[in-house]
Design a protein around this motif. Structure first.
Motif, PDB file in Angstrom:
ATOM      1  N   ALA A  41      15.584 -66.970  -1.578  1.00  0.00           N
ATOM      2  CA  ALA A  41      15.733 -67.855  -0.658  1.00  0.00           C
ATOM      3  C   ALA A  41      14.390 -67.597   0.097  1.00  0.00           C
ATOM      4  CB  ALA A  41      16.982 -67.131   0.018  1.00  0.00           C
ATOM      5  N   ALA A  42      13.957 -66.370   0.516  1.00  0.00           N
ATOM      6  CA  ALA A  42      12.709 -66.375   1.574  1.00  0.00           C
ATOM      7  C   ALA A  42      11.531 -67.078   0.707  1.00  0.00           C
ATOM      8  CB  ALA A  42      12.400 -64.944   1.358  1.00  0.00           C
ATOM      9  N   LYS A  43      11.677 -67.293  -0.462  1.00  0.00           N
ATOM     10  CA  LYS A  43      10.289 -68.050  -1.010  1.00  0.00           C
ATOM     11  C   LYS A  43      10.481 -69.573  -0.781  1.00  0.00           C
ATOM     12  CE  LYS A  43       8.464 -66.232  -4.911  1.00  0.00           C
ATOM     13  NZ  LYS A  43       8.646 -65.636  -6.387  1.00  0.00           N
ATOM     14  N   MET A  44      11.672 -70.108  -0.298  1.00  0.00           N
ATOM     15  CA  MET A  44      11.819 -71.292   0.186  1.00  0.00           C
ATOM     16  C   MET A  44      10.543 -71.788   1.232  1.00  0.00           C
ATOM     17  SD  MET A  44      15.799 -72.245  -0.096  1.00  0.00           S
ATOM     18  CE  MET A  44      15.422 -74.326  -0.127  1.00  0.00           C
ATOM     19  N   SER A  45      10.258 -70.607   1.696  1.00  0.00           N
ATOM     20  CA  SER A  45       9.443 -70.795   2.905  1.00  0.00           C
ATOM     21  C   SER A  45       7.988 -70.585   2.338  1.00  0.00           C
ATOM     22  CB  SER A  45       9.350 -69.636   3.927  1.00  0.00           C
ATOM     23  OG  SER A  45       8.147 -69.118   4.690  1.00  0.00           O
ATOM     24  N   ASP A  46       7.106 -71.789   2.354  1.00  0.00           N
ATOM     25  CA  ASP A  46       5.748 -71.709   1.660  1.00  0.00           C
ATOM     26  C   ASP A  46       4.896 -70.539   1.989  1.00  0.00           C
ATOM     27  OD1 ASP A  46       6.419 -73.503  -0.229  1.00  0.00           O
ATOM     28  OD2 ASP A  46       5.377 -75.227   0.656  1.00  0.00           O
ATOM     29  N   LEU A  47       5.093 -70.081   3.372  1.00  0.00           N
ATOM     30  CA  LEU A  47       4.415 -69.291   3.836  1.00  0.00           C
ATOM     31  C   LEU A  47       4.658 -67.767   3.401  1.00  0.00           C
ATOM     32  CD1 LEU A  47       2.372 -68.374   6.636  1.00  0.00           C
ATOM     33  CD2 LEU A  47       4.727 -67.677   7.474  1.00  0.00           C
ATOM     34  N   VAL A  48       6.128 -67.678   3.315  1.00  0.00           N
ATOM     35  CA  VAL A  48       6.251 -66.399   2.649  1.00  0.00           C
ATOM     36  C   VAL A  48       6.124 -66.327   1.181  1.00  0.00           C
ATOM     37  CG1 VAL A  48       8.497 -64.967   1.996  1.00  0.00           C
ATOM     38  CG2 VAL A  48       8.224 -65.888   4.166  1.00  0.00           C
ATOM     39  N   LYS A  49       6.132 -67.255   0.396  1.00  0.00           N
ATOM     40  CA  LYS A  49       5.918 -67.371  -0.991  1.00  0.00           C
ATOM     41  C   LYS A  49       4.485 -66.984  -1.168  1.00  0.00           C
ATOM     42  CE  LYS A  49       6.226 -70.592  -4.590  1.00  0.00           C
ATOM     43  NZ  LYS A  49       5.505 -72.219  -4.919  1.00  0.00           N
ATOM     44  N   ASN A  50       3.613 -67.705  -0.440  1.00  0.00           N
ATOM     45  CA  ASN A  50       2.013 -67.218  -0.511  1.00  0.00           C
ATOM     46  C   ASN A  50       1.897 -65.678  -0.110  1.00  0.00           C
ATOM     47  OD1 ASN A  50       1.807 -70.031  -1.199  1.00  0.00           O
ATOM     48  ND2 ASN A  50       1.183 -70.456   0.784  1.00  0.00           N
ATOM     49  N   MET A  51       2.139 -65.284   0.727  1.00  0.00           N
ATOM     50  CA  MET A  51       2.420 -63.937   1.097  1.00  0.00           C
ATOM     51  C   MET A  51       2.794 -62.912  -0.018  1.00  0.00           C
ATOM     52  SD  MET A  51       2.995 -63.102   4.913  1.00  0.00           S
ATOM     53  CE  MET A  51       2.700 -64.062   6.290  1.00  0.00           C
ATOM     54  N   VAL A  52       4.154 -63.284  -0.648  1.00  0.00           N
ATOM     55  CA  VAL A  52       4.633 -62.677  -1.854  1.00  0.00           C
ATOM     56  C   VAL A  52       3.762 -62.452  -3.042  1.00  0.00           C
ATOM     57  CG1 VAL A  52       6.527 -62.345  -3.226  1.00  0.00           C
ATOM     58  CG2 VAL A  52       6.933 -62.894  -0.894  1.00  0.00           C
ATOM     59  N   GLU A  53       3.158 -63.736  -3.324  1.00  0.00           N
ATOM     60  CA  GLU A  53       2.256 -63.952  -4.302  1.00  0.00           C
ATOM     61  C   GLU A  53       1.015 -63.167  -4.278  1.00  0.00           C
ATOM     62  OE1 GLU A  53       2.228 -68.044  -5.146  1.00  0.00           O
ATOM     63  OE2 GLU A  53       4.450 -68.080  -5.954  1.00  0.00           O
ATOM     64  N   SER A  54       0.439 -62.991  -3.059  1.00  0.00           N
ATOM     65  CA  SER A  54      -0.923 -62.795  -2.872  1.00  0.00           C
ATOM     66  C   SER A  54      -0.754 -61.072  -2.789  1.00  0.00           C
ATOM     67  CB  SER A  54      -1.570 -63.002  -1.806  1.00  0.00           C
ATOM     68  OG  SER A  54      -1.102 -62.772  -0.552  1.00  0.00           O
ATOM     69  N   LEU A  55       0.486 -60.452  -2.206  1.00  0.00           N
ATOM     70  CA  LEU A  55       0.802 -59.190  -2.233  1.00  0.00           C
ATOM     71  C   LEU A  55       1.196 -58.735  -3.351  1.00  0.00           C
ATOM     72  CD1 LEU A  55       2.177 -59.013   1.699  1.00  0.00           C
ATOM     73  CD2 LEU A  55      -0.216 -58.214   0.728  1.00  0.00           C
ATOM     74  N   GLY A  56       2.213 -59.372  -4.131  1.00  0.00           N
ATOM     75  CA  GLY A  56       2.865 -58.872  -5.355  1.00  0.00           C
ATOM     76  C   GLY A  56       4.151 -58.368  -4.961  1.00  0.00           C
ATOM     77  N   THR A  57       5.375 -58.836  -5.771  1.00  0.00           N
ATOM     78  CA  THR A  57       6.387 -58.532  -5.441  1.00  0.00           C
ATOM     79  C   THR A  57       7.160 -57.179  -5.139  1.00  0.00           C
ATOM     80  OG1 THR A  57       6.971 -60.604  -6.903  1.00  0.00           O
ATOM     81  CG2 THR A  57       8.978 -59.033  -6.159  1.00  0.00           C
ATOM     82  N   ASP A  58       6.395 -56.269  -5.911  1.00  0.00           N
ATOM     83  CA  ASP A  58       6.664 -55.053  -5.801  1.00  0.00           C
ATOM     84  C   ASP A  58       6.188 -54.604  -4.439  1.00  0.00           C
ATOM     85  OD1 ASP A  58       7.580 -54.951  -8.318  1.00  0.00           O
ATOM     86  OD2 ASP A  58       5.876 -54.039  -9.166  1.00  0.00           O
ATOM     87  N   ALA A  59       5.044 -54.878  -3.854  1.00  0.00           N
ATOM     88  CA  ALA A  59       4.416 -54.393  -2.775  1.00  0.00           C
ATOM     89  C   ALA A  59       5.577 -54.780  -1.529  1.00  0.00           C
ATOM     90  CB  ALA A  59       3.213 -54.728  -2.577  1.00  0.00           C
ATOM     91  N   VAL A  60       5.979 -56.019  -1.672  1.00  0.00           N
ATOM     92  CA  VAL A  60       6.784 -56.617  -0.777  1.00  0.00           C
ATOM     93  C   VAL A  60       7.963 -55.831  -0.498  1.00  0.00           C
ATOM     94  CG1 VAL A  60       7.873 -58.797   0.102  1.00  0.00           C
ATOM     95  CG2 VAL A  60       5.638 -58.788  -0.895  1.00  0.00           C
TER      96      VAL A  60
END
Lengths: 189, 439
Positions: A41-60
């Motif tokens: 659900a959170a990744k429907m936000s492109d901003l959040v999606k990009n952050m999650v992808e650059s930080l890695g899911t585990d870190a988030v």
């Protein structure tokens, strides 16, 4: 044969998305409130999606919440936004193969979206729209846009200004001139 | 920047977001709201991409249409829904040439009056046109059309009569080069023609399929004349050679028995089918027997009365979108019985002339993926249990049940609103419905 493969992929994706949405991440509003939201659900936000992808899911998942620093992302707006993405995260993705997907733009809002966006508190409504724009949630910006455009329908300039609290920065002469140019729209209304 | 404005004022939005928010406005509302503020004036016309030409847009000295075309500077498409006479006028073409800059889609009704200006139009727009079509008052001018079409090298869609295929650059390719590199859609109209030209044009179609086949995603046929088996065979062989073909759109003004079955058998790549016909039963039969598993989207428009039976439309395991527009036939619960087994992936259903009963809604509420259900017809009387089941089983559905005139039924709307917001319906006991249908 290729067809079969894409079918199976599709089903897999659905399951993966459902599983990922069981993972909760934390989102922090500009007012400091921290709220949980499913990952898909959170990744429907492109901003959040990009952050999650650059930080890695585990870190988030294990570390600090994602900070949404824009002032439109108030506690109340973020709560509304999470409500929206948690309802819509399993929407079928847009299939660009089909021409009729373009018609979606002209479709009316669903009952649920209509109820969701019909917020009496205009400051909150505008916060939700501005925050959705900042977080890059295209579907939600569209819901806000359609809501506003349907409220405007058939209204005069003055009514629109009053409703949306817009300052008129035209002089009376300028406004008259524009009205004259556009007088034709009143002819058959 | 945003601090300067009150939070409940629309003035807080920057131009980009403001433009996006106003892009869904109705055409006339844009003009009505132009003088709301200077920001609105800057952005309100940006999202107007198409212009439907109507008589009321014209006054005697054309000042209105000049004003409209000047303000709506992003117009891509100019069309006329009801083919108004002004649409033919050379003045309109003249103004479009002078005031539009992003145009890529227009149709023309060519006459002696406007042919000169269409030449001018082509000089300016030919290279940016994606879609164009010509109708002729005077058949002697048809050669002009092929001259113009040849200039539009970036077309993505072409509509032409089958008879003219050999005259166009589609079926003529001396060095196997593609004249229209972006072409992905072709629509052919079949009318009565002499036997000699049929073979020439079939050869042209075969050549077209060989050269353009890899890019073509959509094919349309309008059939005004009975085409024979041999021709059906060669046409469908052509379609078979188009691996990217996803959508087929067939309008039968004259029904051709063999066409749909052969398409179904030869084109497993097809995912969307639209049929316009007076032969509902034959169409369903062809789909049942020859299309079985591939279709994702099916749209059928029927303009004649035919009685339906239970097995009218069989299992389509991958179907996600089903649209049925009927004129005389009524769809009952029988047609939708067992739909969750027949069309397990269905998520979009639109149909008119439906007898909306509890039984029908109960059947539909078992579709696991359904998200949009727009039915119009006869709700009898208020199918409370059915509506409850839809809401309970498909909490994310957008369901609209309208009377045959397309109007919302207030009582039903109210019930939906109540149930969707978690209240129970006082006239039925929900626990009893749940135990019966919801597992």
């Amino acid at each position: 044969m290729a067809d079969n493969a894409d079918h199976i992929d599709g089903d897999d994706n659905e399951d993966v998305r459902a599983q990922q949405n069981l993972i909760k991440i934390k989102l922090k509003s500009s007012e400091g409130g921290i709220y949980e939201c499913g990952l898909t659900a959170a990744k429907m936000s492109d901003l959040v999606k990009n952050m999650v992808e650059s930080l890695g899911t585990d870190a988030v998942v294990t570390t600090e919440p994602i900070i949404l620093g824009n002032e439109a992302v108030t506690d109340a707006a973020l709560k509304k936004i999470i409500e929206w993405v948690e309802f819509h995260w399993d929407d079928p993705p847009v299939d660009h193969d089909f021409e009729d997907e373009k018609d979606r733009r002209n479709e009316e809002l669903s009952h649920w979206d209509k109820q969701f966006i019909d917020v009496d508190d205009q400051a909150l409504l505008f916060d939700v729209i501005a925050a959705a724009n900042y977080m890059d949630i295209k579907g939600l910006v569209e819901v806000g846009a359609k809501h506003i455009c349907s409220k405007i329908r058939g209204k005069s300039c003055q009514e629109v200004r009053e409703m949306l609290k817009i300052t008129n920065d035209f002089t009376a002469e300028e406004e008259d001139a524009i009205h004259k140019e556009n007088a034709w729209i009143y002819a058959k209304d | 920047m945003a601090q300067n404005y009150s939070k409940d004022s629309f003035d807080r939005f920057g131009d980009d977001l403001c433009q996006e928010l106003l892009s869904y406005m109705a055409f006339k509302d844009r003009f009505r709201c132009e003088c709301v503020s200077k920001q609105w004036q800057r952005v309100v016309f940006e999202g107007q991409l198409a212009l439907n030409i109507k008589r009321e847009l014209f006054d005697d000295n054309f000042s209105q249409i000049v004003s409209i075309l000047t303000k709506c500077s992003n117009i891509r498409r100019v069309y006329s829904e009801y083919e108004e006479p002004v649409f033919k006028s050379f003045e309109l073409i003249f103004l479009v040439i002078n005031l539009c800059h992003h145009l890529n889609d227009m149709s023309f009704i060519v006459s002696e009056d406007n042919v000169h200006w269409i030449n001018h139009f082509m000089a300016k727009f030919a290279k940016q046109m994606q879609c164009i079509s010509f109708d002729f008052d005077d058949k002697a001018m048809i050669d002009m059309k092929h001259k113009w079409l040849k200039m539009c090298v970036n077309l993505t869609a072409i509509h032409i009569p089958f008879d003219e295929l050999s005259k166009s650059r589609l079926g003529f390719s001396p060095r196997n080069d593609l004249h229209y590199k972006r072409l992905n859609s072709l629509h052919l109209t079949f009318s009565k023609s002499n036997d000699n030209s049929i073979d020439i044009n079939l050869c042209a179609f075969e050549l077209f399929a060989r050269n353009y086949g890899h890019n073509i995603k959509t094919i349309g046929f309008t059939i005004n004349f009975l085409i024979d088996d041999e021709m059906v065979n060669r046409l469908t062989d052509g379609l078979k050679r188009m691996p990217a073909l996803i959508a087929l759109d067939v309008k039968f003004n004259v029904f051709v028995d063999y066409l749909l079955p052969l398409i179904g058998l030869k084109c497993p790549q097809l995912k969307a089918l639209t049929v316009d016909t007076s032969h509902l039963r034959e169409t369903f039969k062809a789909i049942n027997q020859c299309f079985n598993q591939q279709l994702k989207r099916l749209k059928i428009n029927v303009w004649d009365y035919q009685q339906l039976s239970v097995d009218s439309l069989n299992s389509l395991k991958r179907l996600t979108h089903l649209k049925l527009f009927l004129v005389e036939t009524t769809l009952t619960g029988l047609f939708f019985a067992n739909c969750h087994h027949k069309w397990p992936q269905l998520r979009y259903l639109r149909a008119n002339r439906v007898l909306i009963t509890n039984q029908l809604l109960n059947a539909l509420s078992r579709l696991r993926h359904i998200r949009h259900m727009h039915l119009s017809g006869r709700p009898v009387p208020t199918p409370r249990h059915g509506i409850q089941n839809v809401v309970i089983n498909c909490p994310k559905i957008d369901c609209r049940l309208h009377s045959s005139k397309g109007k919302e039924v207030p009582e039903i709307e109210e019930l939906f609103r109540k149930l969707m917001s978690g209240q129970s319906d006082p006239e039925t006991s929900s626990s009893d419905v749940k135990s019966k249908y919801f597992k």
